[in-house]
Design an enzyme around this catalytic site. Structure first.
Site, PDB file in Angstrom:
ATOM      1  N   SER A 181       0.833  -1.198   0.000  1.00 21.61           N
ATOM      2  CA  SER A 181       0.000   0.000   0.000  1.00 21.61           C
ATOM      3  C   SER A 181       0.877   1.261   0.000  1.00 21.61           C
ATOM      4  CB  SER A 181      -0.954  -0.036   1.193  1.00 21.61           C
ATOM      5  OG  SER A 181      -1.901   0.989   1.106  1.00 21.61           O
ATOM      6  N   ASP A 224     -10.140  -3.969  -4.613  1.00 21.87           N
ATOM      7  CA  ASP A 224      -9.328  -2.936  -3.977  1.00 21.87           C
ATOM      8  C   ASP A 224      -9.402  -1.662  -4.797  1.00 21.87           C
ATOM      9  OD1 ASP A 224      -7.417  -1.420  -2.675  1.00 21.87           O
ATOM     10  OD2 ASP A 224      -5.720  -2.631  -3.344  1.00 21.87           O
ATOM     11  N   HIS A 274      -7.993  -4.992  -0.139  1.00 23.03           N
ATOM     12  CA  HIS A 274      -6.780  -4.238   0.179  1.00 23.03           C
ATOM     13  C   HIS A 274      -6.196  -4.723   1.502  1.00 23.03           C
ATOM     14  CE1 HIS A 274      -4.119  -0.763  -0.252  1.00 23.03           C
ATOM     15  NE2 HIS A 274      -4.239  -0.586   1.061  1.00 23.03           N
TER      16      HIS A 274
END
Length: 318
Positions: A161, A256, A286
């Site tokens: 991320s 996501d 995610h």
């Protein structure tokens, strides 16, 4: 995760569009306590018993930076590959939330994994500070390879991320003169913090489900690139030249909001001639790599990353 909130492990999500600095700090502290708690392991997974885990501090100019270090519990005198890992979260997050995958990498590769407890962005700490923490950790550990017991010729970066953004920036920086990387692994990465950050179909599709991603991403952008910070310079997908980078594995969970960030960056890397593997996990959300307790595909992703790194490190000795 809503399940953890319902169980009382995590604080309720604030209104990210109106959150004050004081509220952000309070939310961050409560959230990170929850992520570091023993109770959270039901979601985050138990560390591999074959790894030793400890905190260290790296003395850097002007600051001491905490890092979480994972080593195989049983090993010899030979120097091990180095994996510099950066956790996700941007304005929240801690290396502890990644104990499950990182301990597996350390025990099973085997390798030394150094996870960066980078400065979390806030109104007075924009993205460049966090990116420096990732870069400075890499340079420091490679420079002191003998002390850390690592092989400076077998080095990779892994990020998830926001950590994927930092790791991608680190790979670009290393290309210009720094430690030579054997691989980069980017898991559900955010790679665009310019005004076009939201102009991707996956962000429209998954703006509010399975999580309320869009309000968080808007806060991420606002905190990461305040006035005076060049957003393009900190957005790997906007780099003019992506050639000469180490082989990349880009891992994309399909449910996501950032899925198309990863897909598009993979396309750009491939177009630039980078050895590239794009791996999609249908139905995964995610952050799934750090949620083995609720995401069945976390194990498969961890195994795929391990094999990718093992192959990359093996090529160093050929």
């Amino acid at each position: 995760m809503t399940d953890e909130i319902a169980a009382g492990l995590r604080p309720a999500e604030p209104d990210f569009s109106t959150i004050t600095t004081e509220e952000l700090i309070a939310y961050r502290e409560a959230e990170n306590r929850a992520r570091a708690s023993k109770e959270a392991r039901a979601f985050l997974g138990e560390p591999d018993a074959g790894a030793l885990i400890d905190w260290r501090e790296i003395a850097l100019p002007g600051r001491d930076l905490p890092v979480r270090v994972y080593r195989p519990a049983v090993g010899g005198d030979a120097a091990l590959p180095l994996v510099v890992h950066v956790h996700g979260g941007c304005f929240v997050g801690t290396a502890v939330q990644c104990d499950w995958p990182n301990s597996h990498f350390a025990a099973r590769l085997p390798a030394v994994v150094v996870s960066v407890e980078h400065r979390l962005v806030s109104p007075d700490i924009p993205l460049p500070f966090a990116a420096d923490d990732g870069w400075d950790t890499l340079v420091h550990v490679v420079r002191h390879a003998a002390e850390w017991g690592v092989d400076p010729e077998r080095v990779a970066v892994v990020g998830e991320s926001f950590g994927g953004l930092i790791s991608a920036l680190t790979a670009l920086r290393a290309r210009e003169g720094g430690p030579r990387l054997k691989a980069q692994v980017l898991v559900n990465p955010a790679v665009d913090v310019t005004e076009s950050m939201f102009d991707y179909p996956s962000i429209t599709e998954y703006a509010y489900s399975p999580t309320r991603a869009l309000p968080q991403l808007r806060l991420v952008q606002r905190l990461s690139v305040p006035p005076g910070v060049d957003a393009r310079a900190w957005s790997p997908i906007r780099a003019d030249d992506l050639s000469g980078l180490p082989p990349a594995l880009v891992v994309v969970p399909t449910r996501d909001a950032l899925a198309d960030h990863g897909r598009r960056y993979a396309e750009r890397l491939r177009e630039a001639g980078t050895e590239l593997r794009l791996s999609e996990y249908p139905g995964a959300r995610h952050g799934f790599l750090t949620l083995p307790g609720v995401e069945p595909q976390a194990g498969a992703a961890q195994a795929e990353i391990s094999e990718f790194l093992r192959e990359a490190f093996a090529s160093a000795s050929i």
